[in-house]
Design a protein around this motif. Structure first.
Motif, PDB file in Angstrom:
ATOM      1  N   VAL A 193       3.183   7.413  -4.614  1.00  0.00           N
ATOM      2  CA  VAL A 193       3.255   6.704  -3.325  1.00  0.00           C
ATOM      3  C   VAL A 193       4.477   7.201  -2.574  1.00  0.00           C
ATOM      4  N   GLY A 240      -1.029   5.571  -0.268  1.00  0.00           N
ATOM      5  CA  GLY A 240       0.297   4.996  -0.010  1.00  0.00           C
ATOM      6  C   GLY A 240       1.208   5.971   0.724  1.00  0.00           C
ATOM      7  N   GLN A 282       1.930   5.137   9.796  1.00  0.00           N
ATOM      8  CA  GLN A 282       2.565   4.538   8.624  1.00  0.00           C
ATOM      9  C   GLN A 282       4.093   4.582   8.777  1.00  0.00           C
ATOM     10  N   ALA A 310       7.763   2.055  -1.158  1.00  0.00           N
ATOM     11  CA  ALA A 310       6.702   1.296  -1.841  1.00  0.00           C
ATOM     12  C   ALA A 310       7.053   1.032  -3.300  1.00  0.00           C
ATOM     13  N   ARG A 321       6.031   0.306  -7.088  1.00  0.00           N
ATOM     14  CA  ARG A 321       4.875   0.591  -7.960  1.00  0.00           C
ATOM     15  C   ARG A 321       5.301   0.223  -9.372  1.00  0.00           C
ATOM     16  N   GLU A 370       6.326   1.285   8.576  1.00  0.00           N
ATOM     17  CA  GLU A 370       7.372   1.115   7.561  1.00  0.00           C
ATOM     18  C   GLU A 370       8.745   0.962   8.191  1.00  0.00           C
ATOM     19  N   PHE A 409      -3.302   4.820   3.976  1.00  0.00           N
ATOM     20  CA  PHE A 409      -2.228   4.001   3.405  1.00  0.00           C
ATOM     21  C   PHE A 409      -2.706   3.310   2.130  1.00  0.00           C
TER      22      PHE A 409
END
Lengths: 306, 430
Positions: free
Chosen positions: B245, A250, A262, B249, B251, A266, A246
């Motif tokens: 990513v 990511g 993950q 997420a 960025r 999330e 992660f």
């Protein structure tokens, strides 16, 4: 203490000593597991189970609604299945690499070489680091302007965007994981190697047995119980992989390195509707897989004892 | 007698001291907690303001918990849902957290002041259907917009497109610059749904259908998505932002912009303070109005509100703190020192002085303040919609997959529609 022992008997006394730990585990392990199961059969966004509507198997049905389980794109909750597929791929590569590298390293470190203690410490050192630190170190090395690209450009090559290419991202996820944890498995195998009776090797030497035959006929068969432990532990660890990957990638690019844990994190915490129910259902599925792997480990350990 | 006198004297003095010094100690101090994140120096400014408040109001002590932006988005909602949240927090997802917000009206001395100066923004903080609650105020009004590295344009000898130029014009120009001066990011666009909608609104997306429900994927949306997709294919945008990513997420490209690796960076007014501080005179940068498309040249409004929560045990004290911070002189100082576009209508009208701003920062503030006056009603509607984050997150998650080559745009459109429907349904389950 003696008074109590007289009162409840010696056998029951054992339970008295087990009780504090049992209460501790009950509160912090079994109760949360129970709450997780309750969450998996309820819906909505409320945090307290009493405020959540019962939906039965709806969350599981949603997770398993697929045209084909081999094609994540055909699933309603494709991210879950992409997480499953990536985790499976990660496990296959990581466990294979982990076992091979740990075995070779253990075999070498078991030899009478100069600086053996130093090398043993070197290989074990990454195990002491936090996974986040490990990932940050490697991110620093692998990023666009990182150390590796600096070396590549110095040698006249072109910069490689490791975290943009799905193949490279998965490769480095596996590599970093092996780098970080290999020392632990090496240690287990080293302990196994040192437990093999020396007289077997002496006898082989007297018979002038070739080295590869010593390896395949003496070392590996006697090391097999340790290998099983290593394989099963690496499998469990692989299925739980989250923090290193992660922080490193990511989960990207796209969802190329999105792992199942993950996905759970999330879904429960970072998506806007914090979908605790769906995340809990995915946790139950993962928990079931880990339970099977743990049984395998117990079976392997029992075989080793025999 | 001689021996007794000092004893009596010391007893009398002790008693006096206990009365004089013991009095204030007996008064109870209320401790309030405020969760806060910072993009620039606003945390320092807020700490200073709270210290001054405490000096004037010894009975109220405020602990400022400075946390990362991620914690405000991910941890705070769970804290609030469990009833263990702070008394106040600076939040971005005002609609999403509106169900936890405290209606401060019964505790405010002059609710009219709040209505007059924060009226349009109060709607962003209220639970759906509520038209009267006063849960907080805007610590800043943000406006999205591009920052341009002027020095790179000059080095490349390429003319900057003029006002009202289209996104396509800018894409062409920044690619030329990047190719000539060899920088890796011609156009940097934060991996954020909010930033994407600055582009999508300019391409004419409507977001909501005739029945008022979200209909995210329309022609304007598709035009914007296609632009992002094509820009990644042609190298106008580097995959390192949107394609490196996963999921929702965020960025940003602020670090890359500061390092002069980005020709044009679509972010927003909240970056001014840090760019003024970190870029210094390394290169010349300017903020420009949002480029245009068939739907106009609108930016996306946004911002962060300081919200009071109903789980507080001290609503009266919370309201006192909020009244102090939202008062005109204090808020003017806050905006001025943090280089923020004011989210207070009275102050916006009067104008804020930014004496500490560098020439670049002052010019950028002027551009963003002017952009704020031209924001499309659709952009305001998206920002104020209580489920907007569901839409914004679904968009970046799925477009990210398309950009990285994992799915097609058509598939991304279907997934966005399905994700939005599923998550709204989940939120509505009671």
């Amino acid at each position: 203490m003696r008074g109590m022992q007289r009162l409840i008997g010696v056998r029951r006394m054992a339970y008295m000593f087990l009780l504090p730990n049992f209460v501790f585990f009950g509160l912090f392990v079994f109760l949360p597991i129970g709450i997780n199961v309750v969450f998996s059969v309820t819906g909505g966004t409320a945090l307290f189970p009493s405020q959540r509507p019962y939906v039965g198997g709806e969350q599981f049905a949603y997770l398993f609604d697929c045209g084909s389980y081999l094609d994540p794109a055909s699933c309603r909750e494709d991210h879950f299945w992409r997480g499953v597929a990536n985790t499976a791929k990660f496990i296959v590569f990581q466990v294979t690499a982990m076992v091979l590298f740990s075995l070779v390293t253990a075999l070498i470190l078991n030899m009478k070489i100069r600086g053996r203690g130093f090398f043993r410490a070197v290989y074990f050192f990454p195990v002491l680091l936090s996974p986040v630190v490990v990932a940050l170190i490697w991110k620093w090395i692998l990023q666009r302007d990182g150390l590796l690209n600096a070396a590549i450009t110095t040698l006249g090559g072109q910069k490689i965007l490791f975290f943009v290419d799905p193949g490279w991202a998965m490769f480095w996820a596996v590599f970093v994981s092996v780098w970080a944890h290999m020392g632990f498995y090496t240690l287990i195998l080293l302990a196994g190697l040192q437990a093999i009776p020396a007289d077997l090797y002496e006898a082989a030497e007297m018979d002038a047995t070739p080295r590869w035959r010593v390896l395949t006929y003496i070392t590996l068969p006697l090391l097999w119980p340790n290998m099983i432990v290593v394989i099963v532990l690496a499998l469990i660890k692989g299925a739980q992989t989250f923090d290193e990957v992660f922080v490193l990638t990511g989960g990207g690019p796209g969802t190329a390195t999105l792992m199942i844990v993950q996905y759970i994190y999330e879904t429960a915490f970072s998506s806007q509707v914090q979908n605790f129910g769906l995340a809990a259902a995915a946790s139950v599925v993962l928990g079931a897989v880990l339970f099977v792997l743990t049984l395998l480990q117990f079976a392997a350990a029992r075989r080793k004892e025999v | 007698m001689r021996a007794v006198t000092p004893v009596i004297t010391s007893f009398a003095l002790s008693l006096l001291a206990a009365i004089v010094f013991g009095g204030p100690v007996a008064a109870e101090t209320t401790t309030l907690r405020m969760t806060w994140y910072s993009d620039g120096n606003e945390g320092e400014v807020m700490a200073d303001l709270l210290k001054r408040f405490h000096e004037q109001n010894k009975e109220i002590d405020i602990v400022l918990d400075q946390v990362p932006y991620k914690a405000v988005n991910e941890t705070l909602p769970v804290q609030l849902a469990s009833g263990q949240g702070p008394d106040m927090a600076r939040v971005v997802d005002m609609g999403g957290l509106s169900r936890f917000a405290l209606d401060m009206r019964p505790f405010l001395r002059d609710p009219g002041y709040w209505e007059t100066n924060f009226g349009p923004f109060l709607e962003w903080m209220r639970p759906a259907g509520d038209t009267t609650a006063i849960p907080g105020f805007m610590t800043q009004l943000t406006v999205t917009g591009p920052f341009v590295n002027k020095t790179l344009f000059e080095q490349a000898g390429v003319a900057m497109p003029g006002e009202k130029s289209s996104w396509e014009d800018w894409a062409k120009a920044v690619k030329q610059v990047a190719d000539k001066v060899q920088v890796p990011f011609p156009l940097g666009l934060d991996r954020s749904g909010h930033r994407f909608y600055a582009l999508a609104v300019s391409q004419g997306t409507k977001v909501f259908g005739a029945n008022g429900e979200p209909e995210v994927v329309d022609e304007g949306f598709k035009r914007a998505a296609q632009l992002v997709y094509d820009w990644h294919k042609s190298g106008v945008m580097s995959k390192e932002l949107w394609g490196s990513v996963s999921g929702t997420a965020y960025r940003g490209a602020n670090d890359e912009f500061k390092n002069a690796q980005v020709v044009m960076y679509l972010s927003g007014s909240w970056q001014i303070s840090q760019f003024a501080k970190t870029i210094g005179d390394a290169f010349d940068w300017v903020a420009i109005p949002n480029p245009c498309g068939p739907g106009g040249c609108s930016s996306m409004p946004g911002g962060a509100g300081l919200i009071a929560f109903k789980t507080t045990q001290h609503p009266k004290e919370v309201a006192r703190v909020m009244e102090y911070l939202a008062s005109e002189p204090v808020l003017a100082e806050f905006y001025s020192r943090s280089l923020f576009v004011p989210g207070h209508l009275g102050l916006a009208k009067k104008g804020i002085d930014y004496p500490t701003a560098s020439p670049e920062a002052a010019a950028a503030l002027k551009v963003f303040t002017a952009s704020a006056a031209q924001i499309s009603p659709i952009a305001y509607r998206i920002q104020g919609y209580s489920n907007s984050r569901i839409i914004l997150n679904a968009v970046i998650s799925r477009l990210g997959q398309a950009v990285s080559g994992e799915t097609t745009l058509e598939d991304a459109y279907k997934r966005i529609t399905a994700d939005v429907a599923q998550q709204i349904a989940e939120r509505n389950k009671k």
